[in-house]
Design a protein around this motif. Structure first.
Motif, PDB file in Angstrom:
ATOM      1  N   LEU A  19       0.824  -1.329   0.302  1.00  0.00           N
ATOM      2  CA  LEU A  19      -0.126  -0.052  -0.059  1.00  0.00           C
ATOM      3  C   LEU A  19       1.024   1.180   0.220  1.00  0.00           C
ATOM      4  O   LEU A  19       0.518   2.143  -0.750  1.00  0.00           O
ATOM      5  N   ALA A  20       1.774   1.114   0.878  1.00  0.00           N
ATOM      6  CA  ALA A  20       2.830   2.425   0.851  1.00  0.00           C
ATOM      7  C   ALA A  20       3.389   2.634  -0.430  1.00  0.00           C
ATOM      8  O   ALA A  20       3.564   3.896  -1.026  1.00  0.00           O
ATOM      9  N   ASP A  21       3.864   1.355  -1.076  1.00  0.00           N
ATOM     10  CA  ASP A  21       4.374   1.637  -2.362  1.00  0.00           C
ATOM     11  C   ASP A  21       3.585   2.203  -3.340  1.00  0.00           C
ATOM     12  O   ASP A  21       3.695   3.140  -4.155  1.00  0.00           O
ATOM     13  N   HIS A  22       2.271   1.821  -3.535  1.00  0.00           N
ATOM     14  CA  HIS A  22       1.170   2.320  -4.415  1.00  0.00           C
ATOM     15  C   HIS A  22       0.959   3.609  -4.200  1.00  0.00           C
ATOM     16  O   HIS A  22       0.689   4.551  -4.940  1.00  0.00           O
ATOM     17  N   LEU A  23       0.690   4.148  -2.963  1.00  0.00           N
ATOM     18  CA  LEU A  23       0.617   5.348  -2.399  1.00  0.00           C
ATOM     19  C   LEU A  23       1.605   6.342  -2.965  1.00  0.00           C
ATOM     20  O   LEU A  23       1.462   7.711  -3.411  1.00  0.00           O
ATOM     21  N   ARG A  24       2.941   6.025  -2.959  1.00  0.00           N
ATOM     22  CA  ARG A  24       4.058   6.776  -3.169  1.00  0.00           C
ATOM     23  C   ARG A  24       3.920   6.881  -4.676  1.00  0.00           C
ATOM     24  O   ARG A  24       4.208   7.956  -5.195  1.00  0.00           O
ATOM     25  N   ARG A  25       3.819   5.921  -5.275  1.00  0.00           N
ATOM     26  CA  ARG A  25       3.769   6.235  -6.926  1.00  0.00           C
ATOM     27  C   ARG A  25       2.647   6.831  -7.332  1.00  0.00           C
ATOM     28  O   ARG A  25       2.959   7.635  -8.225  1.00  0.00           O
ATOM     29  N   PHE A  26       1.341   6.800  -6.756  1.00  0.00           N
ATOM     30  CA  PHE A  26       0.341   7.581  -7.104  1.00  0.00           C
ATOM     31  C   PHE A  26       0.644   9.110  -6.739  1.00  0.00           C
ATOM     32  O   PHE A  26       0.353   9.853  -7.627  1.00  0.00           O
ATOM     33  N   ASP A  27       1.049   9.206  -5.754  1.00  0.00           N
ATOM     34  CA  ASP A  27       1.351  10.822  -5.177  1.00  0.00           C
ATOM     35  C   ASP A  27       2.755  11.481  -6.341  1.00  0.00           C
ATOM     36  O   ASP A  27       2.619  12.576  -6.550  1.00  0.00           O
ATOM     37  N   SER A  28       3.492  10.572  -6.514  1.00  0.00           N
ATOM     38  CA  SER A  28       4.730  10.775  -7.445  1.00  0.00           C
ATOM     39  C   SER A  28       4.078  11.466  -8.967  1.00  0.00           C
ATOM     40  O   SER A  28       4.495  12.366  -9.371  1.00  0.00           O
ATOM     41  N   GLY A  29       3.192  10.557  -9.314  1.00  0.00           N
ATOM     42  CA  GLY A  29       2.422  10.828 -10.655  1.00  0.00           C
ATOM     43  C   GLY A  29       1.660  12.191 -10.480  1.00  0.00           C
ATOM     44  O   GLY A  29       1.819  13.028 -11.440  1.00  0.00           O
ATOM     45  N   ILE A  30       0.651  12.608  -9.596  1.00  0.00           N
ATOM     46  CA  ILE A  30       0.265  13.672  -9.332  1.00  0.00           C
ATOM     47  C   ILE A  30       0.950  14.747  -9.057  1.00  0.00           C
ATOM     48  O   ILE A  30       0.977  15.845  -9.864  1.00  0.00           O
ATOM     49  N   GLU A  31       2.299  14.674  -8.199  1.00  0.00           N
ATOM     50  CA  GLU A  31       3.170  15.720  -8.377  1.00  0.00           C
ATOM     51  C   GLU A  31       3.793  15.993  -9.814  1.00  0.00           C
ATOM     52  O   GLU A  31       4.129  17.307 -10.135  1.00  0.00           O
ATOM     53  N   ARG A  32       4.199  14.819 -10.308  1.00  0.00           N
ATOM     54  CA  ARG A  32       4.910  15.214 -11.729  1.00  0.00           C
ATOM     55  C   ARG A  32       3.794  15.759 -12.749  1.00  0.00           C
ATOM     56  O   ARG A  32       4.145  16.951 -13.292  1.00  0.00           O
TER      57      ARG A  32
END
Length: 63
Positions: A19-32
């Motif tokens: 879950l932490a990995d998925h949230l990190r990737r999701f957040d990184s995509g939004i930030e990008r």
């Protein structure tokens, strides 16, 4: 349908890590998409406040 007890039981460590990995990737995509790369350099506007000894999401052990 699962019982409420099963839904609120403590998740396995690997589920928490996933879950932490998925949230990190999701957040990184939004930030990008918003032009705000993550993680931001320390001291930069919008950079997270660092809590000594806290997990910074990099997988590195706290100092």
């Amino acid at each position: 349908m699962p019982s409420p007890d099963r839904l609120t039981a403590s998740p396995a460590e690997e589920d928490i890590a996933a879950l932490a990995d998925h949230l990190r990737r999701f957040d990184s995509g939004i930030e990008r998409l918003h032009g705000l790369p993550w993680p931001r350099p320390e001291g930069a506007a919008g950079a997270p406040h660092r809590v000594p000894g806290a997990d910074d999401g990099t997988g590195a052990s706290p100092a």
